[in-house]
Each structure stands twice: as structure tokens, then as C-alpha cells.
Design an enzyme around this catalytic site. Structure first.
Site, mmCIF file in Angstrom:
data_model
loop_
_atom_site.group_PDB
_atom_site.id
_atom_site.type_symbol
_atom_site.label_atom_id
_atom_site.label_comp_id
_atom_site.label_asym_id
_atom_site.label_seq_id
_atom_site.Cartn_x
_atom_site.Cartn_y
_atom_site.Cartn_z
ATOM 1 N N ASP A 135 0.881 -1.216 -0.195
ATOM 2 C CA ASP A 135 0.176 -0.078 0.090
ATOM 3 C C ASP A 135 0.842 1.205 0.013
ATOM 4 O O ASP A 135 0.517 2.497 -0.265
ATOM 5 C CB ASP A 135 -0.934 0.020 1.192
ATOM 6 C CG ASP A 135 -1.540 -1.282 1.207
ATOM 7 O OD1 ASP A 135 -2.119 -1.704 0.283
ATOM 8 O OD2 ASP A 135 -2.127 -1.548 2.403
ATOM 9 N N ARG A 180 -5.978 -0.233 0.914
ATOM 10 C CA ARG A 180 -6.699 0.378 2.146
ATOM 11 C C ARG A 180 -7.034 1.551 1.911
ATOM 12 O O ARG A 180 -7.946 1.951 1.368
ATOM 13 C CB ARG A 180 -5.810 0.078 3.350
ATOM 14 C CG ARG A 180 -5.704 -1.406 3.927
ATOM 15 C CD ARG A 180 -5.272 -1.406 5.381
ATOM 16 N NE ARG A 180 -4.054 -0.662 5.486
ATOM 17 C CZ ARG A 180 -3.448 -0.705 6.505
ATOM 18 N NH1 ARG A 180 -3.840 -1.348 7.693
ATOM 19 N NH2 ARG A 180 -2.361 0.264 6.684
HETATM 20 O O1 F6P Z 1 -2.363 -3.829 3.409
HETATM 21 C C1 F6P Z 1 -2.179 -4.725 2.328
HETATM 22 C C2 F6P Z 1 -3.511 -5.101 1.685
HETATM 23 O O2 F6P Z 1 -3.442 -5.840 0.666
HETATM 24 C C3 F6P Z 1 -4.577 -3.966 1.442
HETATM 25 O O3 F6P Z 1 -4.277 -3.464 0.424
HETATM 26 C C4 F6P Z 1 -5.723 -4.859 1.513
HETATM 27 O O4 F6P Z 1 -6.965 -3.927 2.087
HETATM 28 C C5 F6P Z 1 -5.599 -5.959 2.780
HETATM 29 O O5 F6P Z 1 -4.059 -5.983 2.651
HETATM 30 C C6 F6P Z 1 -6.247 -7.339 2.329
HETATM 31 O O6 F6P Z 1 -5.870 -8.199 3.224
HETATM 32 P P1 F6P Z 1 -6.027 -9.731 3.611
HETATM 33 O O7 F6P Z 1 -5.060 -10.422 2.916
HETATM 34 O O8 F6P Z 1 -6.151 -9.981 5.116
HETATM 35 O O9 F6P Z 1 -7.309 -9.983 2.790
#
Ligand code: F6P
Length: 357
Positions: A135, A180
Site C-alpha cells: 500500500d 486500504r
Molecule cells: O495492506 C495490504 C493489503 O493487501 C491491503 O491493500 C488490503 O486491503 C488488505 O491487505 C487485504 O488483506 P487480506 O490479505 O487480509 O485480505
């Protein structure tokens, strides 16, 4: 110092293995010390699961995505999940295990894992941080995080591919990207991939403005439009779209779904057939770009240097051309958002990209 520990926490990012490799090589070759890796972040610490990282254990991992150590986002030792909705503080136990096993710990993580590292440092644990996240939203100095370059390069390639099919079918195509609460991936990939409209969390959008842009393009005989929407984007006066809540995580909100909403609305309002592509975890997987491999390697070397020099409580951070130690307390200052008055965003506006405002 005889033994250094390392762990990877939170969501993975391309380049994690390159950092681990650099730490192991620097520790062994430069300082003659041993490295052990804790498995699955702080969860693995609490379960005392670790592995000796020799040079042969890290051989060949430079171009590999993911993390050979494993990771989890349900591992905060200060708020460790014990049952549905119940957490307990296991930080003392965590510190004891780390102290028993190693002389210092390098935590490779984003804002969540680095905040934990900071709290552990406040309790006296010798810890050094290494910043990662696709991010690029870490507010530690000017920290550039590895993983970001790979993520937006992939989103750019996706836009290139969507461009030709959008043009052939005279459609609106919406690409939803991660990020995010920050729009760095959307802004960078949108610029690199020639998007017509970029929607980011920092600038709430209105459909009227987007439609004006699409009508303008129609007047120029451009019968297709490419929209990049960050998962955290929202309409003026609206809310971010939540895809799911993660039980047992102290950061439970997972965004997602705004792309579908935007595509449906644009189709309804313009009459132009619209489609949506959600890139999701494709942005996180796969081999890191050369830029990310180099940044990750530099971070691994610098973090090992700091640990051996006994400079604890810091996170390594690329500022311009130099890597500097930044105090871990800066992680608590929140995330870094897109600068809406910055040169990059202004340049995008000057070449006609619409932000829906
Ligand atoms: O922070 C990295 C990220 O890929 C974000 O861009 C996204 O919102 C989140 O993590 C997704 O998380 P998870 O892997 O728990 O679905």
C-alpha cells in the site's frame, strides 16, 4: 551478539524473501552471527516455532514472492485472540521466548506489526523494524515500502490489457485495486496505465463529474473509458464499501466491492456497457520487481547493521537516496495518504485525468 531473530508479520508483500536473504547473508558473512526465523509472525513466537536460517536455507529465494517464514494477521501478542471476540495480553510471554532464543529481533512488517514492535521495544525488547506493504502508506519518515513497486507494476499491466478490450467493445472498464485507506496504488497505476478516471480515498467522488469526463471523451470520438478505483474510494457523503470483517484480527475491516458499485452506476447513468475487474491478491503475489528486490536487500542489510550496532527501537527507511533509521514511535502517527496538493496528483490533473471531484 551471537544470534539474531527475524519474523514477517501482517499481509505478505513481494520482497519479503529478499529481505530475509539479505539479513541472513549480512549476519553470517559480515558479522559471523547466527539467524533464526520465527514462523508465522508473532504467533510462531508464542508457539516457539522457529527455524535456523543458514545461507543454504535462503538460497534461491530472491525472486520468490511470499515469505518462506509464513505470516498471519491474527498475531498481536498484546491482543492475542483466544476465542470469538476475546483477546488476552501475552506480550510478557512473547518477550521471554524471544529473549531466550535470540539477542535481538528484526520485525519485517507494515503499520500493524511495526506498532507491535514499537510496544515491545518500549518494554525493553531489542528490536529493529523493516517496513513492508504494497500500500506504500507507512508514515515512518519518507519510508518507501518494498512490495509497492511490484503491486502497481502489475496493476499497470492489467490496465494495458483492459485498455485494448475496452476500446474494442466501446465499454467502460473499471479496475479495482487494493491500498486500504490510501490511493497510492490507484494513482500510480492509473498514471502509468493511462486511466481516464482515478478514484482514491483521499478525494470523495461524484458520479456527475465522472460522467462529464466520459461525455467529453465521447465528443472526441473516444467511445471507451478506463476507470481505476481504489478499494477505499467513496462517493461524496458516502461510506467505504466493506467486503468482510475478519474475526480474531485487531484490524478486522477488509475493504472491497466499490468497483462493482461504480461499474453498475456508470452503466445505468451513461447507457454504456460496463465491466469490472478486481485485481485482489494478484497484486500481492508473485516475483518482486528489480526495484523491490534492491530496496528489500538494502533494508535487510541496513536492519542487520542497526541490530548489530545495538541501535534498537528504530525502523529502516529510504529517504531520497539514503537509508535512515527512523524511530519506531513514528508508526503510531497513522498512515501516509496521497498528497492531494502534491506534484504527482497535479500532473495527473493537468493531463486531464478526472478524480471525480
Ligand atoms: O495492506 C495490504 C493489503 O493487501 C491491503 O491493500 C488490503 O486491503 C488488505 O491487505 C487485504 O488483506 P487480506 O490479505 O487480509 O485480505
Amino acid at each position: 551478539m551471537k544470534r539474531l531473530g527475524v519474523l514477517t508479520g501482517g499481509g505478505d508483500a513481494p520482497g519479503l524473501n529478499a529481505v530475509i536473504r539479505a539479513i541472513v547473508k549480512t549476519a553470517i558473512r559480515e558479522y559471523g552471527i547466527e539467524v533464526i526465523g520465527f514462523r508465522d509472525g508473532f504467533k510462531g513466537v508464542l508457539e516457539d516455532r522457529h527455524v535456523l536460517l543458514t545461507e543454504s536455507a535462503v538460497s534461491g529465494i530472491l525472486p520468490r514472492g511470499g515469505t518462506i517464514l509464513g505470516t498471519t494477521n491474527r498475531d498481536n501478542p498484546f491482543k492475542f485472540p483466544v476465542a470469538e471476540g476475546r483477546f488476552e495480553d501475552r506480550s510478557e510471554e512473547c518477550i521471554e521466548i524471544i529473549r531466550d532464543r535470540v539477542d535481538a529481533l528484526i520485525v519485517i512488517g507494515g503499520d500493524g506489526s511495526l506498532s507491535i514492535a514499537h510496544e515491545l521495544a518500549l518494554k525493553g525488547l531489542p528490536v529493529v523494524g523493516c517496513p513492508k506493504t504494497i500500500d506504500n502508506d507507512l508514515a515512518v519518515g519518507q519510508a518507501k515500502t518494498f512490495g509497492f513497486d511490484t503491486a502497481y507494476a502489475f496493476a499497470t499491466e492489467a490496465l494495458d490489457r483492459l485498455h485494448s478490450t475496452a476500446e474494442s467493445h466501446h465499454r467502460i472498464i473499471v479496475l479495482e485495486v487494493m491500498g486500504r485507506y490510501a490511493g497510492h496504488i490507484a494513482l500510480h497505476s492509473g498514471l502509468a496505465g493511462g486511466a481516464d478516471i482515478i478514484l482514491i480515498p483521499e478525494i470523495p467522488f461524484s458520479y456527475n463529474k465522472i460522467i462529464d469526463k466520459i461525455q467529453d471523451r465521447l465528443k472526441q470520438n473516444k467511445r471507451f473509458s478506463l476507470v481505476v478505483v481504489a478499494e477505499g474510494a467513496k462517493e461524496v457523503g458516502g461510506e467505504m464499501v466493506i467486503q468482510k470483517m475478519i474475526a480474531g484480527s485487531d484490524d478486522p475491516v477488509r475493504l472491497g466491492g466499490i468497483g462493482e458499485t461504480v461499474a453498475r452506476q456508470l452503466e445505468r447513468l451513461t447507457g454504456i456497457e460496463s465491466r469490472v475487474t478486481v485485481l485482489g491478491h494478484l497484486q500481492r503475489g508473485g516475483s518482486p520487481t528489480p526495484y523491490d528486490r534492491i530496496l528489500a536487500t538494502r533494508y535487510g542489510v541496513a536492519a542487520t547493521d542497526l541490530a548489530v550496532q545495538g541501535q534498537f527501537g528504530y525502523v529502516v527507511s529510504l529517504d531520497g537516496e539514503k537509508i535512515k533509521p527512523i524511530h519506531l514511535s513514528e508508526v503510531a502517527h497513522g498512515i501516509r495518504k496521497v498528497d492531494t496538493e502534491g506534484e504527482l496528483l497535479k500532473a495527473a490533473r493537468k493531463i486531464g485525468i478526472c478524480f471525480g471531484d
